[in-house]
Design an enzyme around this catalytic site. Structure first.
Site, PDB file in Angstrom:
ATOM      1  N   GLY A   7       0.835  -1.204   0.000  1.00  0.00           N
ATOM      2  CA  GLY A   7       0.000   0.000   0.000  1.00  0.00           C
ATOM      3  C   GLY A   7       0.861   1.242   0.000  1.00  0.00           C
ATOM      4  N   LEU A   8       0.890   1.938  -1.138  1.00  0.00           N
ATOM      5  CA  LEU A   8       1.780   3.075  -1.309  1.00  0.00           C
ATOM      6  C   LEU A   8       1.006   4.363  -1.586  1.00  0.00           C
ATOM      7  CD1 LEU A   8       4.450   1.249  -3.505  1.00  0.00           C
ATOM      8  CD2 LEU A   8       4.575   1.735  -1.047  1.00  0.00           C
ATOM      9  N   GLY A   9      -0.074   4.573  -0.817  1.00  0.00           N
ATOM     10  CA  GLY A   9      -0.788   5.843  -0.878  1.00  0.00           C
ATOM     11  C   GLY A   9       0.040   6.934  -0.224  1.00  0.00           C
ATOM     12  N   MET A  11       0.129   8.162   2.895  1.00  0.00           N
ATOM     13  CA  MET A  11       0.770   7.760   4.146  1.00  0.00           C
ATOM     14  C   MET A  11       1.746   6.615   3.918  1.00  0.00           C
ATOM     15  SD  MET A  11      -2.020   8.066   7.232  1.00  0.00           S
ATOM     16  CE  MET A  11      -0.829   7.476   8.428  1.00  0.00           C
ATOM     17  N   GLY A  12       1.328   5.623   3.134  1.00  0.00           N
ATOM     18  CA  GLY A  12       2.182   4.471   2.904  1.00  0.00           C
ATOM     19  C   GLY A  12       3.508   4.837   2.275  1.00  0.00           C
ATOM     20  N   ASP A  30       2.330  -2.389  -4.548  1.00  0.00           N
ATOM     21  CA  ASP A  30       1.058  -1.695  -4.707  1.00  0.00           C
ATOM     22  C   ASP A  30       0.478  -2.147  -6.046  1.00  0.00           C
ATOM     23  OD1 ASP A  30      -0.380   1.020  -3.465  1.00  0.00           O
ATOM     24  OD2 ASP A  30      -0.712   0.785  -5.628  1.00  0.00           O
ATOM     25  N   ARG A  31      -0.827  -2.035  -6.188  1.00  0.00           N
ATOM     26  CA  ARG A  31      -1.443  -2.377  -7.471  1.00  0.00           C
ATOM     27  C   ARG A  31      -1.020  -1.431  -8.584  1.00  0.00           C
ATOM     28  NH1 ARG A  31      -7.732  -4.148  -6.046  1.00  0.00           N
ATOM     29  NH2 ARG A  31      -7.175  -6.007  -4.820  1.00  0.00           N
ATOM     30  N   ASN A  95      -7.079   1.824   9.321  1.00  0.00           N
ATOM     31  CA  ASN A  95      -8.160   2.084  10.270  1.00  0.00           C
ATOM     32  C   ASN A  95      -9.148   0.915  10.250  1.00  0.00           C
ATOM     33  OD1 ASN A  95      -7.302   4.644  11.217  1.00  0.00           O
ATOM     34  ND2 ASN A  95      -8.072   5.613   9.367  1.00  0.00           N
ATOM     35  N   SER A 121      -1.248   7.407  13.666  1.00  0.00           N
ATOM     36  CA  SER A 121      -1.657   8.812  13.604  1.00  0.00           C
ATOM     37  C   SER A 121      -0.474   9.657  13.152  1.00  0.00           C
ATOM     38  CB  SER A 121      -2.151   9.291  14.982  1.00  0.00           C
ATOM     39  OG  SER A 121      -2.546  10.645  14.932  1.00  0.00           O
ATOM     40  N   LYS A 171      -6.843   3.838  18.828  1.00  0.00           N
ATOM     41  CA  LYS A 171      -6.873   4.774  17.695  1.00  0.00           C
ATOM     42  C   LYS A 171      -8.293   5.242  17.417  1.00  0.00           C
ATOM     43  CE  LYS A 171      -5.185   6.900  14.006  1.00  0.00           C
ATOM     44  NZ  LYS A 171      -6.259   7.041  13.047  1.00  0.00           N
ATOM     45  N   HIS A 174      -8.974   7.854  19.920  1.00  0.00           N
ATOM     46  CA  HIS A 174      -8.153   9.002  19.509  1.00  0.00           C
ATOM     47  C   HIS A 174      -8.867   9.819  18.440  1.00  0.00           C
ATOM     48  CE1 HIS A 174      -5.405  10.582  16.384  1.00  0.00           C
ATOM     49  NE2 HIS A 174      -4.545  10.853  17.334  1.00  0.00           N
ATOM     50  N   ASN A 175      -9.419   9.123  17.419  1.00  0.00           N
ATOM     51  CA  ASN A 175     -10.087   9.837  16.332  1.00  0.00           C
ATOM     52  C   ASN A 175     -11.393  10.465  16.788  1.00  0.00           C
ATOM     53  OD1 ASN A 175      -7.972   8.829  14.841  1.00  0.00           O
ATOM     54  ND2 ASN A 175      -9.232   8.264  13.096  1.00  0.00           N
ATOM     55  N   GLU A 178     -10.437  13.574  18.356  1.00  0.00           N
ATOM     56  CA  GLU A 178     -10.039  14.487  17.270  1.00  0.00           C
ATOM     57  C   GLU A 178     -11.270  15.148  16.642  1.00  0.00           C
ATOM     58  OE1 GLU A 178      -8.836  13.290  12.934  1.00  0.00           O
ATOM     59  OE2 GLU A 178      -7.094  13.024  14.236  1.00  0.00           O
TER      60      GLU A 178
END
Length: 297
Positions: A7-9, A11-12, A30-31, A95, A121, A171, A174-175, A178
């Site tokens: 997963g290279l979005g 964040m990734g 990643d795809r 998440n 986070s 988490k 936490h959210n 937030e």
């Protein structure tokens, strides 16, 4: 350490970059072939499939999953569960609902595969300042992951918070907090925007960052947004939610714990997505019906 990263979005990719800069060997997948190529420029080793990824990792293997929550994560974890071996570790850093973590850990246990849930986070700023990591799972595999977690997090920025599901549970809360903090800032700045004093909201946000009891990173981000667009004219007030607030409210209902601030914040997000509200039309209709009050067509 050696780690596979799926997963290279936004964040990734930043997490892969931070790990590579920290001296770890990252095998990335990643795809999207373009994202795999970009990861190579950040220092990662490319892989063409999940099977290819695990062949490029020494045993016991560590694989971090950072794909969209829900079915994409579920399918990825199930696939890995079929091709990994005893003493390998799967980390879900997305998440995920904590109940799913408990189920997955139990499903993987007969094969001897360790499952770790890592509430993450830091958003797109994590590359520079690090990621706060809330880690759930058994103690032994978490201890093995310490070098990776220490690289990803700022100083004192990760903790083993409990058994399977605990990381994503913390988490989730936490959210929820937030959501509530963001709603408080939003309401306060809206009131000031309508003041007769013609207030400079960016200046006030900056001011509050110096010694005020309401200072926070969210307030710092608010100051930056207001400097770029003082009246927020380039934005629409359409606010999505990623699910954790809903899960927290459901958990609170089950435990008879009142969470009115979070509930209001979440429902306000729902309202932001409506061009017109049937409920508010009904209010106008009722006022006209019982009191003859005027309405707008």
């Amino acid at each position: 350490m050696d780690i596979g990263f799926i997963g290279l979005g936004k964040m990734g990719m930043n997490m892969v970059t931070r790990l590579s800069q920290g001296g770890h060997r990252v095998v990335a997948y990643d795809r999207s072939a373009a994202l795999i190529n970009e990861a190579e420029t950040k220092g990662a080793t490319a892989s063409s499939s999940l099977e290819d990824l695990i062949t490029k990792l020494p045993k016991p293997r560590v694989v971090w999953v950072m794909v969209p929550s829900g079915q994409p994560t579920e399918e990825t974890v199930q696939h890995l569960g079929k091709i990994l071996e005893a003493n390998d570790i799967i980390i879900d850093g997305g998440n995920t609902k904590f109940h799913d973590d408990v189920r997955r850990a139990a499903d993987l246990h007969p094969r001897g595969i360790h499952y770790i849930d890592a509430g993450t986070s830091g958003g797109i700023w994590g590359l520079q300042i690090g990621y706060c990591l809330m880690v759930g799972g058994k103690q032994e595999p978490v201890k093995r992951l310490a070098p990776i977690l220490t690289t990803l997090a700022p100083e004192n920025g990760w903790a083993h918070v409990g058994d399977h599901g605990a990381g994503h549970y913390v988490k989730m809360v936490h959210n929820g907090i937030e959501y509530s903090m963001m709603q408080g800032y939003a309401e306060g700045f809206e009131l000031m925007s309508k003041s007769e004093y013609n207030l400079n909201l960016a200046t006030i946000a900056d001011l509050w960052m110096h010694g005020s009891v309401v200072r926070s990173w969210l307030l710092e981000l608010a100051a930056g947004a207001l400097k770029q667009d003082p009246k927020l004219e380039q934005l629409q007030g359409y606010v999505q939610d990623s699910g954790e607030g809903r899960w927290m409210i459901m958990d609170a209902i089950e435990k008879d714990v009142p969470v009115p601030t979070l509930t209001t914040a979440l429902f306000t997000r729902f309202r932001s997505r409506q061009d017109t509200s049937f409920a508010e039309k009904m209010l106008a209709a009722l006022r006209k019906a019982f009191g003859g009050h005027s309405v707008r067509p």
